[in-house]
Design a protein around this motif. Structure first.
Motif, short mmCIF file in Angstrom:
data_model
loop_
_atom_site.label_atom_id
_atom_site.label_comp_id
_atom_site.label_asym_id
_atom_site.label_seq_id
_atom_site.Cartn_x
_atom_site.Cartn_y
_atom_site.Cartn_z
N GLU A 75 61.26 120.75 71.81
CA GLU A 75 62.42 120.30 72.58
C GLU A 75 62.13 118.99 73.30
N SER A 76 63.19 118.24 73.54
CA SER A 76 63.10 117.03 74.35
C SER A 76 64.46 116.75 74.96
N GLY A 77 64.49 115.83 75.92
CA GLY A 77 65.76 115.41 76.51
C GLY A 77 66.07 115.99 77.87
N GLY A 78 65.21 116.87 78.36
CA GLY A 78 65.45 117.41 79.69
C GLY A 78 65.21 116.36 80.76
N GLY A 79 65.57 116.70 82.00
CA GLY A 79 65.37 115.78 83.10
C GLY A 79 66.12 116.22 84.32
N SER A 80 66.22 115.30 85.28
CA SER A 80 66.92 115.59 86.53
C SER A 80 68.19 114.76 86.59
#
Length: 122
Positions: free
Chosen positions: A6-11
């Motif tokens: 997975e990728s693309g997470g953040g705040s």
């Protein structure tokens, strides 16, 4: 060997958007049922969205109308577009894969990624 990354997470602030991606290394991607689940601290893992081999989708009531699951079979990649994010969407988001249709329909998966963190502030 199945690998899901997975990728693309953040705040983000409430009302913002994020798009999660899941790069899947597995044989015959288009024959797999794929999905996203999430787990917030102190809570059980929650099924968020599923897309089956026919392209039919399922969404949890809590995300209907805000999240969209999609995939690019040519790239073996699953996506989750998240709009109008709320603080209660804060969680670790996991990509998952399943071969058996019956399990997929119940939101049960055999393979999981490591997760990507999404944090939504008010």
């Amino acid at each position: 060997q199945v690998q899901l990354v997975e990728s693309g997470g953040g705040s983000v602030q409430a009302g913002g958007s994020l798009r999660l991606s899941c790069a899947a290394s597995l044989y015959g991607y288009s024959t797999w049922c794929m999905g996203w689940s999430r787990q917030a601290p102190g809570k059980e893992r929650e099924r968020v969205a599923t897309i089956d081999i026919g392209g039919s989708t399922y969404y949890a009531d809590s995300v209907k109308g805000r999240f969209t699951i999609s995939q690019d079979n040519a790239k073996n990649t699953l996506y989750l577009q998240m709009n109008s994010l709320k603080p209660e969407d804060t969680a670790m988001y996991y990509c998952a894969a399943e071969r058996q249709i019956s399990r997929c329909g119940r939101g049960e998966y055999s393979y999981w990624g490591q997760g990507t963190q999404v944090t939504v502030s008010s």
